[in-house]
Write a protein that holds these residues in place. Structure first.
Motif, mmCIF file in Angstrom:
data_model
loop_
_atom_site.group_PDB
_atom_site.id
_atom_site.type_symbol
_atom_site.label_atom_id
_atom_site.label_comp_id
_atom_site.label_asym_id
_atom_site.label_seq_id
_atom_site.Cartn_x
_atom_site.Cartn_y
_atom_site.Cartn_z
ATOM 1 N N HIS A 252 0.841 -1.201 0.000
ATOM 2 C CA HIS A 252 0.000 0.000 0.000
ATOM 3 C C HIS A 252 0.881 1.258 0.000
ATOM 4 C CE1 HIS A 252 -3.124 2.841 1.148
ATOM 5 N NE2 HIS A 252 -4.004 1.906 0.813
ATOM 6 N N PRO A 253 0.552 2.251 -0.826
ATOM 7 C CA PRO A 253 1.372 3.472 -0.861
ATOM 8 C C PRO A 253 1.489 4.162 0.507
ATOM 9 C CG PRO A 253 -0.084 3.409 -2.761
ATOM 10 C CD PRO A 253 -0.488 2.250 -1.886
ATOM 11 N N TYR A 254 0.477 4.036 1.355
ATOM 12 C CA TYR A 254 0.577 4.654 2.689
ATOM 13 C C TYR A 254 1.612 3.919 3.555
ATOM 14 C CZ TYR A 254 -0.606 6.216 7.381
ATOM 15 O OH TYR A 254 -0.522 6.722 8.649
ATOM 16 N N GLY A 289 -14.255 7.711 -2.649
ATOM 17 C CA GLY A 289 -13.333 6.733 -3.220
ATOM 18 C C GLY A 289 -12.366 6.225 -2.171
ATOM 19 N N CYS A 290 -11.090 6.124 -2.523
ATOM 20 C CA CYS A 290 -10.086 5.631 -1.577
ATOM 21 C C CYS A 290 -9.836 6.681 -0.482
ATOM 22 C CB CYS A 290 -8.783 5.342 -2.322
ATOM 23 S SG CYS A 290 -7.421 4.957 -1.207
ATOM 24 N N PRO A 291 -9.810 6.272 0.798
ATOM 25 C CA PRO A 291 -9.596 7.248 1.869
ATOM 26 C C PRO A 291 -8.238 7.964 1.785
ATOM 27 C CG PRO A 291 -9.537 4.989 2.724
ATOM 28 C CD PRO A 291 -10.010 4.910 1.307
ATOM 29 N N PHE A 292 -7.286 7.369 1.050
ATOM 30 C CA PHE A 292 -5.934 7.936 0.951
ATOM 31 C C PHE A 292 -5.768 8.756 -0.333
ATOM 32 C CE2 PHE A 292 -1.169 6.977 0.490
ATOM 33 C CZ PHE A 292 -0.801 7.880 1.470
ATOM 34 N N SER A 293 -6.837 8.884 -1.134
ATOM 35 C CA SER A 293 -6.696 9.426 -2.494
ATOM 36 C C SER A 293 -6.159 10.863 -2.538
ATOM 37 C CB SER A 293 -8.022 9.337 -3.254
ATOM 38 O OG SER A 293 -9.027 9.996 -2.527
ATOM 39 N N ARG A 295 -3.905 12.203 -0.779
ATOM 40 C CA ARG A 295 -2.480 12.325 -0.417
ATOM 41 C C ARG A 295 -1.596 11.321 -1.148
ATOM 42 N NH1 ARG A 295 -1.914 11.797 5.810
ATOM 43 N NH2 ARG A 295 -0.123 13.160 5.585
ATOM 44 N N CYS A 296 -2.218 10.416 -1.873
ATOM 45 C CA CYS A 296 -1.469 9.289 -2.429
ATOM 46 C C CYS A 296 -0.654 9.708 -3.644
ATOM 47 C CB CYS A 296 -2.443 8.177 -2.819
ATOM 48 S SG CYS A 296 -1.605 6.767 -3.549
ATOM 49 N N PRO A 297 0.670 9.435 -3.653
ATOM 50 C CA PRO A 297 1.488 9.794 -4.814
ATOM 51 C C PRO A 297 1.154 8.948 -6.045
ATOM 52 C CG PRO A 297 2.863 8.956 -2.987
ATOM 53 C CD PRO A 297 1.445 8.856 -2.549
ATOM 54 N N LYS A 298 0.411 7.840 -5.865
ATOM 55 C CA LYS A 298 0.108 6.963 -7.006
ATOM 56 C C LYS A 298 -1.374 7.015 -7.374
ATOM 57 C CE LYS A 298 3.863 3.854 -5.834
ATOM 58 N NZ LYS A 298 4.275 2.562 -5.314
ATOM 59 N N CYS A 299 -2.065 8.044 -6.917
ATOM 60 C CA CYS A 299 -3.515 8.140 -7.113
ATOM 61 C C CYS A 299 -3.886 8.123 -8.601
ATOM 62 C CB CYS A 299 -4.021 9.427 -6.452
ATOM 63 S SG CYS A 299 -5.794 9.597 -6.563
ATOM 64 N N MET A 300 -4.910 7.316 -8.933
ATOM 65 C CA MET A 300 -5.408 7.238 -10.318
ATOM 66 C C MET A 300 -6.835 7.787 -10.331
ATOM 67 S SD MET A 300 -4.077 3.339 -10.919
ATOM 68 C CE MET A 300 -4.775 2.741 -9.403
ATOM 69 N N GLU A 301 -7.414 7.923 -11.536
ATOM 70 C CA GLU A 301 -8.791 8.470 -11.639
ATOM 71 C C GLU A 301 -9.778 7.647 -10.828
ATOM 72 O OE1 GLU A 301 -10.422 11.225 -12.573
ATOM 73 O OE2 GLU A 301 -8.334 11.867 -12.702
ATOM 74 N N ILE A 302 -9.692 6.326 -10.961
ATOM 75 C CA ILE A 302 -10.657 5.448 -10.292
ATOM 76 C C ILE A 302 -10.618 5.620 -8.757
ATOM 77 C CG2 ILE A 302 -9.046 3.469 -10.245
ATOM 78 C CD1 ILE A 302 -11.473 1.642 -10.470
ATOM 79 N N CYS A 303 -9.438 5.984 -8.246
ATOM 80 C CA CYS A 303 -9.262 6.103 -6.782
ATOM 81 C C CYS A 303 -10.147 7.202 -6.204
ATOM 82 C CB CYS A 303 -7.813 6.408 -6.437
ATOM 83 S SG CYS A 303 -6.648 5.272 -7.173
ATOM 84 N N LYS A 304 -10.480 8.193 -7.046
ATOM 85 C CA LYS A 304 -11.250 9.340 -6.543
ATOM 86 C C LYS A 304 -12.747 9.042 -6.448
ATOM 87 C CE LYS A 304 -7.913 12.459 -8.555
ATOM 88 N NZ LYS A 304 -7.628 13.191 -9.781
ATOM 89 N N ALA A 307 -14.097 3.140 -3.816
ATOM 90 C CA ALA A 307 -13.275 2.658 -2.689
ATOM 91 C C ALA A 307 -12.688 1.295 -3.051
ATOM 92 C CB ALA A 307 -14.131 2.544 -1.440
ATOM 93 N N PRO A 308 -11.379 1.091 -2.855
ATOM 94 C CA PRO A 308 -10.796 -0.206 -3.211
ATOM 95 C C PRO A 308 -11.257 -1.296 -2.249
ATOM 96 C CG PRO A 308 -9.154 1.191 -2.139
ATOM 97 C CD PRO A 308 -10.390 2.019 -2.284
ATOM 98 N N LYS A 309 -11.441 -2.495 -2.787
ATOM 99 C CA LYS A 309 -11.828 -3.639 -1.939
ATOM 100 C C LYS A 309 -10.570 -4.323 -1.419
ATOM 101 C CE LYS A 309 -16.351 -4.813 -3.664
ATOM 102 N NZ LYS A 309 -16.539 -3.872 -4.777
ATOM 103 N N CYS A 321 -6.200 -1.547 -2.229
ATOM 104 C CA CYS A 321 -5.654 -0.518 -3.113
ATOM 105 C C CYS A 321 -5.944 -0.927 -4.560
ATOM 106 C CB CYS A 321 -4.136 -0.400 -2.884
ATOM 107 S SG CYS A 321 -3.323 0.683 -4.061
ATOM 108 N N HIS A 322 -6.372 0.053 -5.374
ATOM 109 C CA HIS A 322 -6.705 -0.243 -6.770
ATOM 110 C C HIS A 322 -5.495 -0.697 -7.593
ATOM 111 C CE1 HIS A 322 -10.851 0.830 -6.682
ATOM 112 N NE2 HIS A 322 -10.614 2.034 -6.188
ATOM 113 N N LEU A 323 -4.291 -0.416 -7.122
ATOM 114 C CA LEU A 323 -3.105 -0.834 -7.883
ATOM 115 C C LEU A 323 -3.050 -2.359 -8.029
ATOM 116 C CD1 LEU A 323 -0.366 1.383 -6.193
ATOM 117 C CD2 LEU A 323 -1.138 1.542 -8.559
ATOM 118 N N TYR A 324 -3.711 -3.068 -7.149
ATOM 119 C CA TYR A 324 -3.626 -4.544 -7.155
ATOM 120 C C TYR A 324 -4.930 -5.196 -7.591
ATOM 121 C CZ TYR A 324 0.349 -2.946 -4.642
ATOM 122 O OH TYR A 324 1.477 -2.273 -4.316
HETATM 123 FE FE1 SF4 Z 1 -3.403 5.326 -3.803
HETATM 124 FE FE2 SF4 Z 1 -5.394 4.648 -5.379
HETATM 125 FE FE3 SF4 Z 1 -4.178 2.798 -3.951
HETATM 126 FE FE4 SF4 Z 1 -5.736 4.596 -2.785
HETATM 127 S S1 SF4 Z 1 -6.362 3.030 -4.219
HETATM 128 S S2 SF4 Z 1 -3.761 3.934 -2.100
HETATM 129 S S3 SF4 Z 1 -5.321 6.394 -3.987
HETATM 130 S S4 SF4 Z 1 -3.280 4.010 -5.590
#
Ligand code: SF4
Length: 325
Positions: A252-254, A289-293, A295-304, A307-309, A321-324
């Protein structure tokens, strides 16, 4: 795979929302989502570290398990028994199995009682033994946690911070619990004393067959004591894995940002420092969306927007995290 009955604690989808009332009409106008949909388990004899910045909901989670707060929804099981709505005698039984060691040993000890009474009281109040038996059991515990018999008759203000925390640990052990929730238990202590208390907790774990939930903001502490580590952000459990896996392969980026701030002596193992922009959002107004969106350096459109499962990898590593996905 772990058999469910080897779990001392199981949480299913725990939510703890605190209502926000309007000052005039006293209507509920929103909620602070301090704990939002957390599921986890702790095996017998295991230490689960829960780490995150202050205000992430980790202490609230500990208090929900102790039933100091009644969860908004979800289920808490201790040794397989559903204690989510336990009351009266049933709740007393839970409190024997599950004890808490608090951050501030000064505030958690009654200043008007001698520490010997503080440790022996739960034993006779709960009718486990008479006063004489409780006193002798408490003296045994004193010796085990590294206090002297003469300390038994002192008042809390006569002790140093580390000694007070030893008293707090002896009191937690008195009822022979299966699970101890330690909430920032060493944060108020000097570094050298911290190490002594952590070593003591490790020894007691083996001796008394204890499981710990160790709540802290300090990654060095959590690394020293934990078998597995859960990372919380804004009320969510964003990552959970074995300690080595979290430190060697954070997903996770956090978590990556938290680890990048830990000082490392070995130059080859140093991580590039990740500086997060912005502040942790108000839990009453989390981002969509994602609670970390935000502040996240890897934030994508879907993250906003979504919410990732939670994903569980083959090795048991969990990440939201949507990255996975
Ligand atoms: Fe970052 Fe998106 Fe993953 Fe959230 S879901 S931690 S905003 S990459």
């Amino acid at each position: 795979m772990t058999n469910a009955n080897q779990n001392v604690l199981e949480l299913d989808n725990i939510k703890m929302y605190f209502p926000i009332k309007s000052p005039f009409l006293k209507r509920t106008v929103g909620y602070v989502k301090a704990v939002d949909d957390i599921s986890l388990s702790i095996r017998k004899g295991e230490t689960l570290g829960i780490v995150g910045e202050s205000g992430c909901g980790k202490s609230t989670l500990g208090r929900v398990i102790m039933r100091i707060y009644n969860p908004t929804s979800g289920e808490i099981r201790i040794n397989g028994e559903d204690i989510t709505r336990a009351k009266g005698q049933e709740l007393k039984k839970v409190r024997k199995q599950c004890q808490m060691v608090f951050q501030d040993p000064f505030a958690s000890l009654n200043p008007t009682m001698r520490v010997g009474e503080i440790v022996s009281e739960p034993l006779w109040v709960n009718k486990i033994m008479d006063k004489k038996g409780a006193e002798s059991k408490a003296k045994e515990l004193f010796e085990r946690v590294g206090l002297r018999e003469s300390d038994f008759y002192k008042f809390p203000h006569e002790f140093s911070g580390g000694q007070k925390q030893r008293v707090g640990i002896a009191r937690a052990l008195a009822l022979n619990p299966n699970l101890i929730i330690a909430d920032e238990a060493v944060s108020a202590l000097d570094v050298s004393i911290q190490a002594q208390i952590l070593n003591l907790l490790n020894e007691l774990k083996a001796e008394y067959h204890l499981a710990y939930m160790f709540i802290t903001h300090n990654l060095a502490v959590v690394k020293h004591i934990s078998d597995r580590i859960g990372v919380m952000y804004l009320g969510h459990l964003v990552e959970l894995a074995d300690k080595k896996e979290i430190f060697d392969h954070p997903l996770h980026p956090y978590t990556e940002a938290l680890l990048s701030a830990v000082p490392v002596v070995d130059k080859r193992k140093r991580r590039e420092r990740i500086i997060l922009s912005g502040d942790t959002p108000n839990p009453a107004k989390p981002p969509s969306g994602c609670p970390f969106s935000n502040r996240c350096p890897k934030c994508m459109e879907i993250c906003k927007t979504a919410a990732p499962k939670k994903m569980v990898l083959e090795n048991g590593h969990q990440v939201a995290c949507h990255l996975y996905q």
